[in-house]
Design an enzyme around this catalytic site. Structure first.
Site, PDB file in Angstrom:
ATOM      1  N   ASP A 241       0.851  -1.186   0.000  1.00  0.00           N
ATOM      2  CA  ASP A 241       0.000   0.000   0.000  1.00  0.00           C
ATOM      3  C   ASP A 241       0.889   1.239   0.000  1.00  0.00           C
ATOM      4  OD1 ASP A 241      -2.237   1.610   0.194  1.00  0.00           O
ATOM      5  OD2 ASP A 241      -2.710   1.080   2.261  1.00  0.00           O
TER       6      ASP A 241
ATOM      7  N   GLU B 257       2.575   4.990  -4.181  1.00  0.00           N
ATOM      8  CA  GLU B 257       2.518   5.901  -5.352  1.00  0.00           C
ATOM      9  C   GLU B 257       3.818   6.707  -5.547  1.00  0.00           C
ATOM     10  OE1 GLU B 257      -1.054   4.404  -4.149  1.00  0.00           O
ATOM     11  OE2 GLU B 257       0.130   5.762  -2.911  1.00  0.00           O
TER      12      GLU B 257
ATOM     13  N   ASP C 211      -9.241   4.060  -1.773  1.00  0.00           N
ATOM     14  CA  ASP C 211     -10.153   4.660  -0.791  1.00  0.00           C
ATOM     15  C   ASP C 211     -11.426   5.164  -1.445  1.00  0.00           C
ATOM     16  OD1 ASP C 211      -8.114   4.170   0.870  1.00  0.00           O
ATOM     17  OD2 ASP C 211      -7.786   6.220   1.521  1.00  0.00           O
TER      18      ASP C 211
END
Length: 927
Positions: free
Chosen positions: A460, A463, A583
């Protein structure tokens, strides 16, 4: 778990700051320069074209033009054309060839002759020299044509002459000719108005799956919540599919711009313009002509989707906020009590010591008790997956950090490891472009697996996400973070970095949907990776490179098939990981967005995809959660996940949701053999597991924009309720006969394609099986391991009342722990199923490859149901007299009453035929 979006006030302040302080990018009509002219071109030794382009008139808008470009084109296969444009003299950044293996263009020449075309005519023509007036470069399926001055190129389909891509710019066009500067590249293509485009993600699209004119499409991996529509989200996929219908015949093709730099893509409906802040123009054109062909050709280049273990297709439960081991023990127990299937339990960072990767909280997750819990769930076939974030806590007593520093594995800025902040506080970020980092990361995975035998990893925040901006230091005299307030507020001492062209490029992409700086809430773009690679260039590759390293590390532990879920993805990520859409919000709009995003990722070559069921935050309504599990039960990746600050939303929290879950997941667990076979097909050819309807019905134009229904494979159609308060759903049925999978005595006959209003009370989701299919099913269960041992049934579908017809299906079975997914003796079995009806005679048979595996497992086919035939009885051979036969009349909407024979379903039970042996049953239907 992720950093939550800033408050509306913070976002507004940021937007105001950006509006006044940052030059704005725009899709305005202003043209830049006059383009380039072709000054030489020749045939390369490998059958390619190699040319030189010279700028016609220099200007300094967004920087100086690169004066000479090398143009390279090659038909790499009969259905793939590559067009590569770069600086003719200096090597430029490209997606690393070791990261995404592919053919390399020839090296740049050391010297370039700048003679004009008229001078060349005076000289003797070289052996491989082409005249710049020559226009065509044909291949098997595609033809490249080019114009010399100003230079442009077009790609045409050979079979019908259709122009697929055309970079020319006329005086009336609202875009420039080719622009190529160090930090600004621009190229456009004209498009027919009736072309339907799909792709260019990752983003949440309010208008559905089709690209919508004048919506913004920015590609730059960013940690902003998926609730932000039409903004650059976690992944970067600069590829689109173009579907056109010409005279009732469909043609699809694909276009990839392989470039990892940030870019804006402007789609007007009649043109598409790329504005890229670095790298090269490296285009790949895929001829199709079907949507499935396009994805096949695309994934043959970027890598076939990863094989997934069987349990990955079960249901998953996760939450940020399972504070201790007893909580997840209760969750597993409550799923069992509610009789809702569950295969995998997950923990976010709750199991960690101080939110540090590869650690265990000895108080809340004491290792002896955790191992006891894992032994218990592993014994029944359940699995355990945990999160890993890329940020490594700066902590002198933390072994992972110590070993990372000793191996020099972190991204640097001004010679020191770049400092950011994520959940544990101050962190450094591993540089996965560095081979030493890949080895170190694999060793940390091994060490953690020895501590806790997890079954998969969830990567996670990659990015990469950073709670701070700019160049930061750890504050002296205060604790950061101090344990109070939101964990995503920056507490380091930081200063902005704007003194380099990498941190403040001349063209501002629409980052975060608000033209944020490219280094906003991420690694500073002037930071440096291995071999001097700039974060500016490699930013969007971070999650991809981490995925490769994680896959290698997991596979190296026990040689098993890895399961990895990644939030950030790039071209080629599907070869290594599954993806969830990040999300989202517990709203009806987000439920609808999830379908479009899922379908896009199938096109991107990442078919194992799904969204957080019921929404990540805030609390969903009971009705919404009912409807969401009815959709999510048919996501390829099916997981309920919620935010730390949201109320509990496991499926058993509401009895009504539990009922919907038992119904929808009950069907999922029955069709697990089908889903797993689709995974095998995806691994072979890239075929998406979940698909838009136009994949099976490309000439049916009504399906081109359909974003609220989807197919699983070619034949199973899901038509869910996605609007509040509805107890019916208006579903589009392409031409043919569709049978209700929950009640096979009912179905729909759609003669030319039509909308039908279906009943859909709260606990009902409409799922239909198309004609001419053979669907293998099992009996279901609470865990996929158990469901997999139950007898098989075959559902055979013919067009309603057909006098003649054919149906087919297939089934792949294997040892799902093996890293490779292939047909092999003793470890897998593959079966082709066939059925025909002619003059009342029905035959069902199979052709088995490598039957030993299935025979050793003892799998049997217990029943066959044949739908859509006519007659009142089935007359069978005497040798099949032990079979129980039933005849059920079918009620089919749209069939009409023409006074002919009734359409029936023939059921046969008690067959007990080994799956691993060839099946062959024939009978006669009589009145």
């Amino acid at each position: 778990m992720v950093s939550l979006s800033p408050s509306p006030l913070v976002a507004l302040c940021l937007l105001c700051f950006l509006a006044f302080c940052i030059p704005q990018s725009s899709s305005a009509v202003t043209k830049i320069g006059l383009g380039y002219r072709l000054i030489s071109i020749e045939n390369g030794a490998d059958g390619a074209l190699v040319g030189t382009l010279q700028v016609k008139q220099s200007n300094n808008i967004y920087g100086a033009d690169i004066p000479l470009l090398r143009f390279y084109a090659k038909h790499e296969s009969e259905n793939r054309l590559r067009v590569h444009v770069t600086d003719a003299k200096n090597k430029r950044w490209e997606v690393p060839y070791n990261l995404l293996p592919r053919e390399q263009p020839p090296p740049l020449k050391q010297s370039i002759a700048l003679s004009s075309s008229s001078e060349k005519k005076k000289n003797k023509k070289k052996k491989n020299q082409r005249s710049v007036s020559e226009k065509d470069y044909p291949g098997s399926e595609l033809v490249l044509t080019y114009t010399s001055d100003p230079f442009s190129f077009a790609v045409k389909r050979k079979s019908n002459g259709d122009t697929l891509f055309n970079s020319s710019s006329d005086d009336t066009d609202p875009f420039s000719s080719l622009v190529f500067k160090d930090q600004y590249l621009e190229i456009s293509t004209k498009l027919p108005r009736d072309a339907s485009l799909y792709g260019l993600g990752e983003n949440s699209q309010t208008h559905g799956i089709k690209l919508y004119p004048n919506d913004p499409y920015t590609l730059y991996t960013t940690d902003i919540a998926a609730i932000n529509v039409n903004a650059d989200l976690y992944g970067s996929h600069p590829v689109y599919m173009d579907l056109r219908n010409e005279g009732g015949k469909a043609y699809a093709h694909g276009v990839l711009l392989l470039n990892s730099n940030g870019m804006d893509v402007f789609y007007t409906g009649t043109s598409l313009t790329y504005k890229v802040i670095g790298g090269v123009l490296d285009f790949y054109f895929f001829a199709g002509p079907s949507p499935l062909n396009v994805v096949d050709q695309y994934t043959s280049l970027i890598g076939r989707p990863a094989p997934m273990p069987y349990w990955a297709f079960g249901f998953h439960q996760c939450r940020w906020g399972y504070h201790n081991l007893s909580v997840i023990e209760d969750v597993v127990e409550n799923y069992q009590k509610a009789k809702i299937p569950l295969d995998v339990i997950w923990t976010d960072d709750d199991h960690m010591d101080g939110k540090k990767d590869f650690t265990l909280n000895s108080v809340n997750y004491p290792r002896p008790k955790l191992l006891e819990f894992l032994d218990k769930i592993h014994s029944i076939g359940m699995k355990y997956v945990v999160i890993v974030d890329p940020g490594i806590a700066v902590n002198a007593s933390y072994g992972v950090y110590q070993r990372g520093m000793a191996n020099d594995v972190f991204i640097k800025h001004d010679g020191d490891p770049f400092l950011g902040q994520v959940w544990p506080g101050a962190v450094h970020f591993p540089d996965f472009l560095n081979p030493k980092t890949v080895s170190w990361w694999g060793d940390e995975i091994r060490r953690f697996h020895e501590l806790v035998p997890v079954d998969g990893l969830w990567i996670d925040m990659n990015e990469v996400s950073n709670f701070c901006n700019g160049k930061c230091t750890i504050p002296e005299g205060r604790i950061c973070p101090n344990g109070t307030g939101p964990g995503w507020i920056c507490c380091l001492d930081c200063k902005n970095i704007t003194n380099t062209k990498w941190d403040d490029p001349p063209y501002k992409i629409n980052a975060s949907g608000i033209m944020a700086p490219v280094g906003y809430k991420t690694i500073a773009t002037s930071a440096v990776h291995y071999n001097g690679v700039l974060e500016y260039d490699a930013h969007s590759l971070y999650g991809f490179s981490q995925s490769i390293a994680t896959h290698k590390g997991l596979q190296g532990i026990e040689g098993k098939r890895p399961f990895i879920l990644s939030r950030s993805t790039y071209v080629g990520s599907g070869k290594y990981v599954a993806h969830w859409t990040g999300d989202n919000q517990g709203t009806w709009e987000n439920l609808r967005y999830s379908i479009s995003t899922m379908l896009n990722f199938g096109i991107f070559g990442i078919p194992m995809v799904g969204s957080d069921i019921c929404g990540f935050y805030p609390q969903p309504t009971e009705e919404l959660c009912n409807r969401w599990i009815e959709v999510g039960a048919f996501y390829p990746f099916s997981r309920d996940h919620a935010n730390y600050y949201s109320p509990r939303q496991e499926l058993y929290q509401w009895e009504s949701v539990a009922e919907s879950a038992r119904n929808a997941l009950g069907m999922r667990y029955k069709i697990l053999p089908y889903l797993y076979t689709l995974n095998y097909e995806a691994h072979l050819s890239g075929a998406p597991i979940a698909r838009p309807l136009f994949f099976s019905f490309p000439s049916f134009t009504q399906s081109y924009g359909l974003s609220t229904q989807f197919l699983l494979g070619s034949s199973v159609m899901v038509s869910p309720v996605v609007e509040q308060g509805q107890t019916q759903v208006k579903a589009l049925f392409p031409p043919g006969t569709w049978y209700n999978l929950f009640d096979m005595a009912h179905g729909v006959v759609s003669k030319e394609g039509t909308y039908v209003t279906l009943d859909a009370p709260l606990h009902v989701v409409n799922v239909h099986l198309y004609q001419n299919a053979i669907l293998p099913m099992q009996q279901g269960g609470m865990v996929s391991k158990d469901a997999r041992t139950t007898p098989f049934s075959l559902i055979v579908t013919f067009p309603a009342g057909a006098k003649e017809g054919e149906a087919q299906g297939n089934l792949f079975l294997d040892d799902d722990e093996l890293p490779e997914m292939k047909i092999a003796s003793g470890s897998s079995t593959y079966i082709d199923f066939h059925a025909t009806i002619k003059d009342g005679t029905v035959r069902v048979w199979s052709q088995v490859q490598e039957g030993k595996f299935a025979l050793d497992k003892g799998w049997v086919i217990d029943s066959i149901n044949v739908l859509g035939v006519t007659g009142s009885k089935a007359v069978m051979d005497v040798s099949q007299s032990h079979v129980n036969v039933s005849i059920t009349e079918q009620q089919l909407y749209g069939q009409g009453d023409d006074g002919g024979s009734k359409v029936v379903m023939v059921g046969m039970n008690g067959l007990n035929i080994p799956v691993g042996k060839n099946l062959d049953i024939t009978w006669k239907m009589e009145s």
